[in-house]
Scaffold this active site. Sequence first.
Site, PDB file in Angstrom:
ATOM      1  N   GLU A   1       0.798  -1.232   0.000  1.00 16.20           N
ATOM      2  CA  GLU A   1       0.000   0.000   0.000  1.00 16.20           C
ATOM      3  C   GLU A   1       0.831   1.283   0.000  1.00 16.20           C
ATOM      4  OE1 GLU A   1      -3.847   0.156   2.081  1.00 16.20           O
ATOM      5  OE2 GLU A   1      -3.288  -1.772   2.939  1.00 16.20           O
TER       6      GLU A   1
ATOM      7  N   HIS B   1       7.521 -26.636   3.817  1.00 14.33           N
ATOM      8  CA  HIS B   1       6.861 -27.824   3.262  1.00 14.33           C
ATOM      9  C   HIS B   1       6.343 -27.569   1.846  1.00 14.33           C
ATOM     10  CE1 HIS B   1       6.942 -30.055   7.099  1.00 14.33           C
ATOM     11  NE2 HIS B   1       6.958 -28.830   7.600  1.00 14.33           N
TER      12      HIS B   1
ATOM     13  N   LYS C   1     -13.037  -0.142  -5.118  1.00 14.47           N
ATOM     14  CA  LYS C   1     -14.245  -0.030  -4.293  1.00 14.47           C
ATOM     15  C   LYS C   1     -15.372   0.656  -5.064  1.00 14.47           C
ATOM     16  CE  LYS C   1     -12.252  -0.147   0.385  1.00 14.47           C
ATOM     17  NZ  LYS C   1     -11.944   0.562   1.630  1.00 14.47           N
TER      18      LYS C   1
END
Length: 339
Positions: free
Chosen positions: A225, A241, A333
């Site tokens: 950001e 893993h 948005k």
Amino acid sequence: MSALERLREVDAHHQLEAVLAIPDHLRDALWRVESARLAPGEARGTMVCAMGGSAIGGELAAAALGERCTLPLLTVRGYELPAWTTPEWLVVCCSYSGNTEETLACMEAAGALGARRIAATTGGQLADAARAADVPVIGLPATIPVPRAAVAYMFAVAAEAATLAGASRIHTEIDAAAAHLEGSREGLLERAEGIAAELEGTVPVIYGADLTAPVARRWKTQINENPKLPAFWAELPEADHNEIEGWEGSEREAFSALFIEDVDQHPRERRRIELTAEAVAGNAAGVVRVATEGETRTERLLWAVALGDLVSLFLAAQRGVDPTPIDAIESFKRRLGST
Ligand code: PA5
């Protein structure tokens, strides 16, 4: 021009000052929670419902509490409460703006369920909904440049709210951490500038474990950001893993690896950090290891959060971008028809 001068030049909305004000934010947050006079009560656990810069406070609080969290302290990012939520859960809805649709949906869902609710916000629809339903509101100051810079407030709110559901109170530790950060200010700035220089031009992959796992996530989102850069985070031991295999195919100059170490990590996690750093070194543009500084878990956690925030600001300065505007998020948005 020094890196700090370059930062001050691009930082039109004074995010640097907001990071340096974290100690004041912590003290003010404790006072604001105290002033809300939240009544103690039985609960199965605490759920912090929030997104982005408001959500990370819940995870950081759970990490700082560690084993002192005798009941679950979960962070819910999304529109719905987990299907197994019962009215005995304490639901804390945190949104700096008060207008984040996912958090508003959780607020409503918790109300429909009959769960005890608390809101933490500067206002917006969340404050309106809370007042209409007689839900206590922890009011936050509207003077912080961006929601993500209110991290200390969200952290302290989550830690204090969790005490209503069985966690030990760490307010004195939070207070001491504020003083520790003040004393570390110059060292943090210097360290952050150096780390930003090491990461320059690469995509950072940030690793944490136990206390530092949510810190790694915070570094990643701040690097997204503030300087508007790609960054990734992962947690050990899990990354050993799967993710270490991915480094085999990486372009040597593309990615940097950064490990955040802490004295409280399991000895095997500490060994894994050493070995993972060695394993990726041949395929990374650089490997940076950061050891948290401070006495308590809270001190070390907040020290590492502040360091990451500062690194993200120095990276913004390197790119010559103002860290505050988040045009991509805002326009997304708007496209979604959200506030
Ligand atoms: O950093 C940001 O600005 C975002 O990640 C916001 O925190 C996120 O969009 C949620 O907004 P709010 O904190 O206002 O609920």
